[in-house]
Design a protein around this motif. Structure first.
Motif, PDB file in Angstrom:
ATOM      1  N   ASP A   1       7.096  -7.532  -0.537  1.00 20.45           N
ATOM      2  CA  ASP A   1       8.220  -6.878  -0.579  1.00 20.45           C
ATOM      3  C   ASP A   1       8.928  -6.657   0.721  1.00 20.45           C
ATOM      4  OD1 ASP A   1      10.563  -5.227  -1.679  1.00 20.45           O
ATOM      5  OD2 ASP A   1       9.325  -3.472  -1.298  1.00 20.45           O
ATOM      6  N   TRP A   2      10.140  -7.181   0.904  1.00 13.53           N
ATOM      7  CA  TRP A   2      10.928  -6.930   2.125  1.00 13.53           C
ATOM      8  C   TRP A   2      10.987  -5.515   2.391  1.00 13.53           C
ATOM      9  CZ3 TRP A   2      11.345 -11.761   0.104  1.00 13.53           C
ATOM     10  CH2 TRP A   2      11.249 -12.785   0.997  1.00 13.53           C
ATOM     11  N   ASP A   3      11.511  -4.614   1.468  1.00 16.29           N
ATOM     12  CA  ASP A   3      11.712  -3.208   1.880  1.00 16.29           C
ATOM     13  C   ASP A   3      10.397  -2.441   2.474  1.00 16.29           C
ATOM     14  OD1 ASP A   3      14.287  -2.990   0.943  1.00 16.29           O
ATOM     15  OD2 ASP A   3      13.953  -1.996  -0.706  1.00 16.29           O
ATOM     16  N   ASN A   4       9.287  -3.018   1.615  1.00 19.34           N
ATOM     17  CA  ASN A   4       7.768  -2.461   2.211  1.00 19.34           C
ATOM     18  C   ASN A   4       7.481  -2.786   3.489  1.00 19.34           C
ATOM     19  OD1 ASN A   4       5.242  -1.131   1.621  1.00 19.34           O
ATOM     20  ND2 ASN A   4       4.626  -3.396   1.624  1.00 19.34           N
ATOM     21  N   ASN A   5       7.806  -4.128   3.777  1.00 16.86           N
ATOM     22  CA  ASN A   5       7.422  -4.495   5.262  1.00 16.86           C
ATOM     23  C   ASN A   5       8.296  -3.697   6.161  1.00 16.86           C
ATOM     24  OD1 ASN A   5       6.134  -6.433   7.094  1.00 16.86           O
ATOM     25  ND2 ASN A   5       8.230  -7.425   7.203  1.00 16.86           N
ATOM     26  N   TRP A   6       9.690  -3.496   5.914  1.00 17.55           N
ATOM     27  CA  TRP A   6      10.530  -2.854   6.925  1.00 17.55           C
ATOM     28  C   TRP A   6       9.827  -1.417   7.250  1.00 17.55           C
ATOM     29  CZ3 TRP A   6      15.170  -4.753   3.817  1.00 17.55           C
ATOM     30  CH2 TRP A   6      15.546  -6.091   4.565  1.00 17.55           C
TER      31      TRP A   6
ATOM     32  N   ALA B   1      -4.657  -3.687  -6.474  1.00 20.15           N
ATOM     33  CA  ALA B   1      -4.127  -3.178  -5.131  1.00 20.15           C
ATOM     34  C   ALA B   1      -5.162  -2.782  -4.181  1.00 20.15           C
ATOM     35  CB  ALA B   1      -3.183  -1.924  -5.799  1.00 20.15           C
ATOM     36  N   THR B   2      -4.522  -2.413  -3.063  1.00 19.45           N
ATOM     37  CA  THR B   2      -5.141  -2.159  -2.034  1.00 19.45           C
ATOM     38  C   THR B   2      -4.849  -0.740  -1.150  1.00 19.45           C
ATOM     39  OG1 THR B   2      -4.108  -3.161  -0.102  1.00 19.45           O
ATOM     40  CG2 THR B   2      -5.432  -4.838  -1.378  1.00 19.45           C
ATOM     41  N   TYR B   3      -5.728  -0.461  -0.052  1.00 19.90           N
ATOM     42  CA  TYR B   3      -5.260   0.513   0.749  1.00 19.90           C
ATOM     43  C   TYR B   3      -3.974   0.486   1.227  1.00 19.90           C
ATOM     44  CZ  TYR B   3      -5.960  -3.484   3.886  1.00 19.90           C
ATOM     45  OH  TYR B   3      -5.548  -4.589   4.555  1.00 19.90           O
ATOM     46  N   LEU B   4      -3.487   1.598   1.512  1.00 24.15           N
ATOM     47  CA  LEU B   4      -1.996   1.839   2.131  1.00 24.15           C
ATOM     48  C   LEU B   4      -0.930   1.446   0.922  1.00 24.15           C
ATOM     49  CD1 LEU B   4      -1.925   0.444   5.852  1.00 24.15           C
ATOM     50  CD2 LEU B   4      -2.200   2.858   4.863  1.00 24.15           C
ATOM     51  N   THR B   5      -1.278   1.848  -0.308  1.00 22.79           N
ATOM     52  CA  THR B   5      -0.459   1.755  -1.452  1.00 22.79           C
ATOM     53  C   THR B   5       0.047   2.978  -1.735  1.00 22.79           C
ATOM     54  OG1 THR B   5      -1.149  -0.548  -2.257  1.00 22.79           O
ATOM     55  CG2 THR B   5      -0.072   0.914  -3.803  1.00 22.79           C
ATOM     56  N   GLY B   6       1.227   3.133  -2.173  1.00 23.43           N
ATOM     57  CA  GLY B   6       1.902   4.288  -2.714  1.00 23.43           C
ATOM     58  C   GLY B   6       1.749   5.484  -1.669  1.00 23.43           C
ATOM     59  N   TYR B   7       2.660   5.441  -0.689  1.00 20.71           N
ATOM     60  CA  TYR B   7       2.827   6.331   0.339  1.00 20.71           C
ATOM     61  C   TYR B   7       4.357   7.193   0.323  1.00 20.71           C
ATOM     62  CZ  TYR B   7      -1.818   6.256   2.308  1.00 20.71           C
ATOM     63  OH  TYR B   7      -3.089   5.953   2.671  1.00 20.71           O
ATOM     64  N   VAL B   8       5.243   6.117   0.173  1.00 23.60           N
ATOM     65  CA  VAL B   8       6.628   6.448   0.180  1.00 23.60           C
ATOM     66  C   VAL B   8       7.544   5.967  -0.629  1.00 23.60           C
ATOM     67  CG1 VAL B   8       6.669   6.930   2.941  1.00 23.60           C
ATOM     68  CG2 VAL B   8       7.344   4.637   1.893  1.00 23.60           C
ATOM     69  N   ASN B   9       8.533   6.635  -1.081  1.00 25.95           N
ATOM     70  CA  ASN B   9       9.661   6.438  -1.950  1.00 25.95           C
ATOM     71  C   ASN B   9      10.602   5.400  -1.531  1.00 25.95           C
ATOM     72  OD1 ASN B   9      11.256   7.878  -0.872  1.00 25.95           O
ATOM     73  ND2 ASN B   9      11.530   9.418  -2.435  1.00 25.95           N
TER      74      ASN B   9
ATOM     75  N   ILE C   1      -1.663  -9.156  -7.715  1.00 23.53           N
ATOM     76  CA  ILE C   1      -2.355  -8.661  -6.615  1.00 23.53           C
ATOM     77  C   ILE C   1      -1.013  -7.854  -5.770  1.00 23.53           C
ATOM     78  CG2 ILE C   1      -3.694  -9.257  -4.421  1.00 23.53           C
ATOM     79  CD1 ILE C   1      -4.690 -11.703  -6.018  1.00 23.53           C
ATOM     80  N   VAL C   2      -1.495  -7.058  -5.550  1.00 21.01           N
ATOM     81  CA  VAL C   2      -0.361  -6.099  -4.737  1.00 21.01           C
ATOM     82  C   VAL C   2      -0.984  -5.394  -3.557  1.00 21.01           C
ATOM     83  CG1 VAL C   2       1.301  -4.173  -5.075  1.00 21.01           C
ATOM     84  CG2 VAL C   2       0.511  -5.652  -6.868  1.00 21.01           C
ATOM     85  N   PRO C   3      -1.057  -6.241  -2.382  1.00 19.34           N
ATOM     86  CA  PRO C   3      -1.966  -5.616  -1.325  1.00 19.34           C
ATOM     87  C   PRO C   3      -0.651  -4.486  -0.570  1.00 19.34           C
ATOM     88  CG  PRO C   3      -1.896  -8.030  -1.269  1.00 19.34           C
ATOM     89  CD  PRO C   3      -1.035  -7.375  -2.055  1.00 19.34           C
ATOM     90  N   MET C   4      -1.100  -3.306  -0.044  1.00 14.52           N
ATOM     91  CA  MET C   4      -0.461  -2.574   0.862  1.00 14.52           C
ATOM     92  C   MET C   4       1.002  -2.262   0.484  1.00 14.52           C
ATOM     93  SD  MET C   4      -1.530  -4.667   4.368  1.00 14.52           S
ATOM     94  CE  MET C   4      -0.974  -3.249   5.487  1.00 14.52           C
ATOM     95  N   LEU C   5       1.164  -1.915  -0.730  1.00 16.90           N
ATOM     96  CA  LEU C   5       2.675  -1.591  -1.367  1.00 16.90           C
ATOM     97  C   LEU C   5       2.897  -0.051  -0.772  1.00 16.90           C
ATOM     98  CD1 LEU C   5       4.936  -3.188  -2.267  1.00 16.90           C
ATOM     99  CD2 LEU C   5       4.493  -2.121  -4.532  1.00 16.90           C
ATOM    100  N   TYR C   6       3.009   0.146   0.403  1.00 17.59           N
ATOM    101  CA  TYR C   6       3.189   1.310   1.129  1.00 17.59           C
ATOM    102  C   TYR C   6       4.489   2.055   0.434  1.00 17.59           C
ATOM    103  CZ  TYR C   6       4.839   4.164   5.313  1.00 17.59           C
ATOM    104  OH  TYR C   6       5.431   5.200   5.897  1.00 17.59           O
TER     105      TYR C   6
END
Ligand code: ZN
Length: 680
Positions: free
Chosen positions: A414-419, A495-503, A468-473
């Motif tokens: 996800d580009w939004d997630n990367n930014w 899923a992995t660590y750093l998933t699910g922190y911000v909206n 597989i959804v890695p790091m979907l912060y």
């Protein structure tokens, strides 16, 4: 788009960017090119990409006669033309007369004329000039029999911070949020007293101004994507109406030596506006920091990603037959690599191998960039012979053109997630490596010859057995619901660590890890420990110990099965990897950054359970990649410097060499076989 020329073209596209406008004073060179095109088995040429100063040397004075002749000559040769719009670079007279067309950088400095890709996307004058020349091109060539496709501009990138763009950004923000109150809430206004009280106070992020308001940064990046797409839509308006049956593309890019998805634009959005994905792929083959197979896996990843954007065959618009001119070291390809790397593009779904560039320019920055035709102006050299050999091979395997790939495994990018992750100040500032982490998960599947799609969160998950959804912060409420629905309906989710922190606007979720994720994974993430580069922890899994680094999430287990526990530090014995049934499916959570050894054992189990192993590959090799297109065509590629042997389920014929193949397949170093099996 019935009966359009593109669909009727049965050959793989082979050729590339051609700049005859640089050679109009050398008619003998242009004449020679036509003969060489034939010898290279080249059938498609992109013309006019940077030709504006030749097409319109003075304002309103147009010269198309050279282009008429070039297109006619290529048509007579049996070739196709991909005709470009010239907006990637503009003539000096325009910048001089209309300075507003020049770009303004983040420091608010007006750029000078020069280089390329340096125009303002908002400038009404630039838009008018672009529309005018594009319309003239479309009027003149829309029904030319050689016209295969439109190539809009070149490698759209960058951003402009001029007053016109600021105003457009304000309007974009206004449309999105409606009220200043909503903006202040989304961007967490009172932090450092950043509350705004008038729309005119909104400005793009700047190193001499605001860089710390993450919601603003994220919305600016989204605006830049939308504005670039808007400019592209402006460019194609008349082209589309004058040539409705000619497909339109623009060439995408990748970033860094790791070939991660381009960072500056959301290609997931842009893909919806082009008819065919095309992109420019430049791997640094034979480098001194990774194995050929490791790099090949990254090439596989990015090509699978760009294929997945539209779930259809794509085009390699640019590649090089030898070296480029912009790597630190521009190494030429070893014997065999040109064939192998060209076939790899096709193996992942490309219907072309086009080059930048057909002929090396004589002067300026690209005079030593790899090309089919060198300054020797001759076909008797290794690179030209390699290209001709690929041209021949493409003719031998043309029955594969247009065939798609099917995957039961998807990795979500996800580009939004990367930014948002890149902005996040916390965790490890240097160690996030989000796209590279996806590549590491992907590598397992590449090594095991299991097809993968790389999709965005807005694409359909339901056709996959494993997502597989890695790091979907950054995760939206919609995506959480989608992951729940996917799993509930029988999917397997990792899923992995750093998933699910911000909206969606980069605000932290309140009241603990999002409830939807707690329900799905049967755990709650309580803390995330970041490790220094020389530190590590271990986790105990499947009777063995595996080193982990960079990130260790500390988990509260609600009702998940604990598959692995940490071995060290104050959270020793606590869960690190969990498995949770959810509806008809299963949700796995990997709490720490593991290495390839763990991922190998972990995914072996899942692949075994789900029956996702490649049925055609009985005994594979990690450096030998097998990729399938259609129902019975396989690319078998040896990305190593040694001979290798694999064993497959059926005999066939190697279409390149026109030789029978057995179930045991021997491959010389860098050898590729393109096999049609005989059992179907
Ligand atoms: Zn601007």
């Amino acid at each position: 788009m019935e009966q359009m020329k593109y669909n009727l073209e049965k050959r793989f596209l082979h050729g590339g960017d051609y700049n005859p406008d640089q050679w109009l004073d050398y008619p003998e060179v242009l004449q020679k090119d036509l003969a060489l095109m034939d010898k290279a088995k080249a059938n498609t040429f992109s013309l006019g990409i940077f030709a504006w100063s030749t097409l319109e040397p003075e304002e309103g004075v147009f010269h198309f006669e050279w282009l008429d002749k070039m297109i006619d000559d290529i048509a007579q040769n049996g070739g196709n033309v991909i005709l470009a719009t010239p907006s990637g670079a503009r003539p000096a007279w325009m910048s001089q007369k209309y300075p507003e067309v020049l770009r303004t950088n983040g420091q608010r400095e007006k750029m000078r004329h020069g280089g390329r890709h340096n125009h303002c996307f908002s400038s009404p004058i630039y838009r008018e000039k672009v529309a005018r020349i594009n319309r003239k091109l479309a009027e003149r060539y829309h029904d030319h029999p050689a016209l295969l496709m439109w190539h809009i501009s070149n490698e759209y990138s960058g951003e402009c911070h001029c007053d016109l763009c600021q105003e457009n950004f304000r309007q974009w923000v206004k449309r999105k949020y409606q009220t200043l109150d909503a903006v202040n809430q989304a961007w967490w206004g009172p932090f450092w007293s950043h509350t705004i009280t008038d729309w005119s106070q909104i400005e793009s992020p700047s190193p001499i101004g605001e860089m710390q308001v993450h919601g603003l940064n994220l919305d600016w990046r989204r605006f830049v994507t939308d504005q670039t797409i808007d400019f592209y839509e402006h460019e194609i308006k008349d082209i589309r109406s004058l040539s409705p049956n000619v497909p339109i593309t623009t060439n995408f890019m990748a970033d860094t030596y790791d070939l991660i998805p381009f960072q500056s634009l959301d290609y997931g959005k842009f893909a919806q506006h082009v008819d065919i994905i095309s992109w420019d792929c430049y791997p640094a083959w034979h480098n001194d920091w990774e194995t050929t197979a490791d790099l090949a896996s990254k090439v596989g990843f990015i090509n699978d990603q760009y294929r997945s954007l539209k779930q259809q065959p794509f085009l390699i618009m640019e590649s090089t037959p030898s070296g480029v001119n912009w790597h630190d070291v521009n190494k030429t390809k070893r014997p065999g690599m040109h064939m192998l790397s060209s076939m790899q593009f096709l193996a992942h779904g490309s219907d072309s191998n086009l080059y930048f560039q057909w002929r090396k320019s004589r002067g300026s920055s690209e005079k030593f960039h790899g090309a089919v035709v060198d300054h020797d102006n001759d076909e008797n050299n290794r690179v030209f012979k390699d290209v001709a050999e690929v041209g021949n091979a493409l003719e031998h395997i043309k029955e594969i053109k247009g065939k798609n790939k099917e995957a039961k495994v998807a990795i979500v990018y996800d580009w939004d997630n990367n930014w948002a992750l890149n902005d996040a100040q916390g965790f490890g500032l240097q160690s996030k490596r989000y796209p590279q982490t996806l590549q590491e998960h992907y590598r397992y599947f590449w090594q095991n010859d299991i097809a993968v799609d790389v999709i965005t969160p807005t694409q359909d998950f339901s056709t996959y057995d494993l997502v597989i959804v890695p790091m979907l912060y950054l995760i939206t409420e919609d995506t959480m619901t989608k992951l729940q629905d996917y799993t509930k309906n029988g999917g397997t989710l990792v899923a992995t660590y750093l998933t699910g922190y911000v909206n969606e606007t980069d605000l932290a979720y309140l009241n603990g890890w999002p409830q939807a994720l707690q329900d799905l994974f049967g755990i709650a993430v309580k803390e995330t420990d970041a490790l220094y580069p020389k530190q590590s922890n271990k986790l105990a899994f499947a009777g063995a110990s595996f080193e982990v680094q960079d990130y260790c999430s500390i988990l509260d287990n609600h009702d998940a099965e604990v598959l692995a526990t940490y071995e060290e530090d104050f959270y020793a014995q606590s869960p690190s990897v969990t498995k949770h049934p959810f509806g008809a499916g299963t949700a796995y959570y990997i709490g720490a950054r593991t290495k390839a050894d763990f991922l190998g054992v972990f995914y072996d189990q899942i692949i075994g359970t789900l029956g996702l192993a490649n049925p055609w590959v009985k005994q594979g090799h990690p450096a030998v990649s097998v990729q399938q297109r259609g129902s019975n065509h396989y690319f078998v590629m040896n990305f190593s410097e040694e001979s290798q042997e694999i064993c497959v389920a059926s005999e066939g014929i190697d279409l390149i060499k026109k030789e029978s193949t057995m179930q045991e397949i021997q491959l010389a170093p860098y050898e590729v076989k393109v096999i049609r099996t005989t059992d179907v």
